[in-house]
Scaffold this motif. Sequence first.
Motif, PDB file in Angstrom:
ATOM      1  N   ILE B 188      20.774  17.924  32.504  1.00 25.34           N
ATOM      2  CA  ILE B 188      21.029  19.164  31.610  1.00 25.34           C
ATOM      3  C   ILE B 188      19.855  20.231  32.039  1.00 25.34           C
ATOM      4  O   ILE B 188      20.289  21.430  32.155  1.00 25.34           O
ATOM      5  N   THR B 189      18.675  19.773  32.353  1.00 28.15           N
ATOM      6  CA  THR B 189      17.439  20.630  32.557  1.00 28.15           C
ATOM      7  C   THR B 189      17.771  21.288  33.821  1.00 28.15           C
ATOM      8  O   THR B 189      17.663  22.452  33.857  1.00 28.15           O
ATOM      9  N   ALA B 190      18.233  20.610  34.932  1.00 36.20           N
ATOM     10  CA  ALA B 190      18.308  21.147  36.190  1.00 36.20           C
ATOM     11  C   ALA B 190      19.543  22.334  36.217  1.00 36.20           C
ATOM     12  O   ALA B 190      19.261  23.318  36.791  1.00 36.20           O
ATOM     13  N   ILE B 191      20.601  21.898  35.739  1.00 38.12           N
ATOM     14  CA  ILE B 191      21.572  22.574  35.921  1.00 38.12           C
ATOM     15  C   ILE B 191      21.547  23.996  34.718  1.00 38.12           C
ATOM     16  O   ILE B 191      21.710  25.117  35.262  1.00 38.12           O
ATOM     17  N   SER B 192      20.644  23.726  33.620  1.00 41.22           N
ATOM     18  CA  SER B 192      20.301  24.963  32.774  1.00 41.22           C
ATOM     19  C   SER B 192      19.641  25.725  33.478  1.00 41.22           C
ATOM     20  O   SER B 192      19.519  27.056  33.574  1.00 41.22           O
ATOM     21  N   ARG B 193      18.612  25.364  34.115  1.00 46.48           N
ATOM     22  CA  ARG B 193      17.693  25.859  34.900  1.00 46.48           C
ATOM     23  C   ARG B 193      18.342  26.901  36.087  1.00 46.48           C
ATOM     24  O   ARG B 193      18.246  28.102  36.224  1.00 46.48           O
ATOM     25  N   THR B 231      27.207  24.823  29.723  1.00 41.84           N
ATOM     26  CA  THR B 231      28.258  24.052  29.172  1.00 41.84           C
ATOM     27  C   THR B 231      28.708  23.313  30.277  1.00 41.84           C
ATOM     28  O   THR B 231      28.854  22.059  30.049  1.00 41.84           O
ATOM     29  N   GLY B 232      28.777  23.751  31.390  1.00 40.97           N
ATOM     30  CA  GLY B 232      29.294  22.763  32.611  1.00 40.97           C
ATOM     31  C   GLY B 232      28.397  21.629  32.697  1.00 40.97           C
ATOM     32  O   GLY B 232      28.714  20.616  33.103  1.00 40.97           O
ATOM     33  N   GLY B 233      27.119  22.063  32.719  1.00 43.81           N
ATOM     34  CA  GLY B 233      26.063  21.115  32.943  1.00 43.81           C
ATOM     35  C   GLY B 233      26.255  20.047  31.861  1.00 43.81           C
ATOM     36  O   GLY B 233      25.996  18.718  32.043  1.00 43.81           O
ATOM     37  N   TRP B 308      36.619  23.169  35.064  1.00 43.46           N
ATOM     38  CA  TRP B 308      37.329  24.336  34.582  1.00 43.46           C
ATOM     39  C   TRP B 308      36.487  25.226  33.638  1.00 43.46           C
ATOM     40  O   TRP B 308      36.544  26.386  33.951  1.00 43.46           O
ATOM     41  N   VAL B 309      35.549  24.563  32.902  1.00 43.95           N
ATOM     42  CA  VAL B 309      34.628  25.594  32.097  1.00 43.95           C
ATOM     43  C   VAL B 309      33.900  26.485  33.098  1.00 43.95           C
ATOM     44  O   VAL B 309      33.633  27.654  32.667  1.00 43.95           O
TER      45      VAL B 309
END
Lengths: 301, 318
Positions: B188-193, B231-233, B308-309
């Motif tokens: 979550i951290t990596a993708i949000s970053r 959201t994807g992450g 998809w998101v």
Amino acid sequence: MTMSSFPQAASLQSRSLRYKASLPRNRWNAFLTVIAALFSLIAVLPLVLVLGYVLIKGGSLLSLSLLSELPPAPGLEGGGIGNAVVGTVIVTLVASLIAIPVGVGGGIYLAEFSRAGWFSQFVRFGTNVLAGVPSIICGVFIYGLIVSTRIFFGQSYSAMAGGMALSVLMLPTVIKTTDEALKLVPQELRLGAMGLGASSFVTVTRITLPTAFKPIATGVVLGIARAAGETAPLIFTALFSPFWPEGLFNPIATMSVLIFNFAIMPYEAQTALAWAASFVLVLMILLSNLFARWLGRFSSY
Amino acid sequence: MVATPRDDLFLLRRRPPQEKLVDQGFRLLSVVLASLVGLVLAGILLTVLWGSRDAAMRFGLQFLVVSDWDPAGDTYGAFTAIYGTIVSSVLALLIAVPLGVGTAIFITENLIPLRIRQTVGLMVELLAAIPSVVLGLWAIFVMEPFLRPILELLHQTLGWLPLFSTVPQGPGMAPAVLILVVMILPIITAISRDSLQQVPPELRQAAYGVGTTRWDAILRVILPAAVSGITGGVMLALGRAMGETMAVTMIIGNSNNFSWSLLAPGNTIASMLANQFGEADGFQVSALMYAALILMLLTLLVNVLAQWVVRRLSLKYA
């Protein structure tokens, strides 16, 4: 023209541009900053704690006999994890030998030869889906395909099956890294090679692949490191063995399965070996991670 | 002195046939290797489907709602495991999303010097590299003993709630959820970053220009702009949490008796597979394959939804 010549001077003075910490919105800001800092601290805490415990509990057991002896029978003292260290290397090697050629080949197709069409979209989609398949399902797949059918010389559980299960896990990582790394190679290099009359085989093998070597190597090393620590695909493909590895077509010990098996045993010696194996495994994985990052730094383009 | 070029220098040379052959062979090889992905995926689906046919025919959809898992009596229902899979991963997500997004904000904003932020980022990424079996070992011997007094306190004060109605006895759903948090936090951290870094700087500048404070800009401008990636992450993390096996197996207690309590031992599909597959034979293998099929469909659904998101929402500011 000074401020005082304006009629609203008094109100301007009270709404000064200087930062006031006591304003509600500034307090709110400071509060949120502290919360975010706290969250980061909580996020980092597990790494520090896990590394600390692995270092203390596992590192203290590190010795030459740990790496050269076999694990003891339940209830006995001493022994080492030599067979599991060798086993992890063998199984990971098998996985790499399968996943790297296939993955790099697939990545070359996606980046160099694919045209916008259903097939390349399907491959990309499939790669993403495969990356999301739980690792235990990879184990179930190889169990159904290879272990239960006894396809290799009538052997059921084997190092080969374990390696294949890990390679399924590595495959999407290698394809994605290759694809992305090749896409970063400037188009001019390809056009230049083509202008000199190079065939696409020569262009890819002599120009684009060498140019993209470092990012690909970074991704591959990360993939290998992840595979080396995986347990779930191995517990019913490679199984475990208390002996030294006996070839590719027999059950084999790996460090990750050793940790799993020994952690739930009620004997002190086994628990200690589980910690020691964790130490060796974590050390190997973190070093290769840092190596991969260091390698990634030098990637040009 | 004028150089006189040789006549054949400017003649077009035909490609020798063997070079053409190599070229086409290479292309073909890459296509074949690429299609292996599809083959493996189809192979996984077919193997699991084929293996589960007996159990699927005998239990049908009843399998999903019955919580009776009895290898001796040869009757199987996976409700406890399915419930455990969904509850543990959703609870882990509820804890990990604020932590992960908060950390991502903290290391993308310039609140503290770059060097410290990079170190925090690197540490969270290294956390992702720690094998789950090592986290499991740590959970058994360090986290769970530390956690038990807290859980006991929870039971004593909130024991009237069905969620905390049992006495904690070591392994259980609550420690499993916490170890799952540790495992999905890095994703979550990596993708949000990454998503936060991709927000165009103009948006932030415009927000500051109209006089917002830093956190107003983050909460009302930057986070909404990055919401698709985040959201994807989060969806990817949900998929990972559902399929996560080792750490959960080691700490969840592997009990097939259904309980509402988070303090009681539970089970997930993945940990059930890890525990029983090696020793199962006959009909139990088929039932386990059926459970594996359900797990696979669940993660597939979540992952496809995640893709998809991302594709649907990500073009907003690009």
